[in-house]
Motif scaffolding. Structure first.
Motif: not given
Length: 129
Positions: A48-56, A65-71, A98-105
């Motif tokens: 979904l093109k969420i960045p891997l890390l947040p901005s500095k 980002s994909a690593l902090y709130p999503t998982p 299913i929960i992984g998909i919905l949390s990313a959305l």
């Protein structure tokens, strides 16, 4: 520390306190389902093109980002289902996906509406606008 992790996983795999433990899921299955939820949420967030890390600077960034709130959201929601003793099919693997998909959305489209960014102290406006 490893005893705490094992006890937590074992407790999640054990039946609930009301004796309705009709679904017996082993602690290995619970751990594997958590890993599936984490990996699926990160992969879907990257698709979904969420960045891997947040901005500095990372410390003061309120960007998603994909690593902090999503998982973290995926783990939390999946834990709620495990506590309610609902694993769906394949020992919770499908539910974890299913929960992984919905949390990313959720992080992509609804996170900023539910959890708005704090106001900028100097201007009194939203930061990053």
């Amino acid at each position: 520390m490893f005893d705490l992790v094992y006890d937590t996983i074992f407790f999640a795999s054990y039946g609930n306190i009301y004796g309705l433990g009709n679904i017996a899921v082993s602690s290995f299955d619970v751990l594997l389902a958590y890993i599936v939820a984490i990996i699926v949420s990160i992969i879907v967030a990257l698709v979904l093109k969420i960045p891997l890390l947040p901005s500095k600077p990372y410390r003061y960034s309120f960007d998603v980002s994909a690593l902090y709130p999503t998982p973290i959201i995926a783990i939390g929601i999946f834990s709620i289902f495990l506590v309610l003793n609902y694993t769906f099919i394949y020992n919770g693997m499908v539910l974890a996906a299913i929960i992984g998909i919905l949390s990313a959305l959720f992080v992509k489209y609804l996170f900023d509406f539910v959890f708005p960014k704090p106001l900028d102290e100097t201007n009194g406006e939203d930061s990053n606008e």
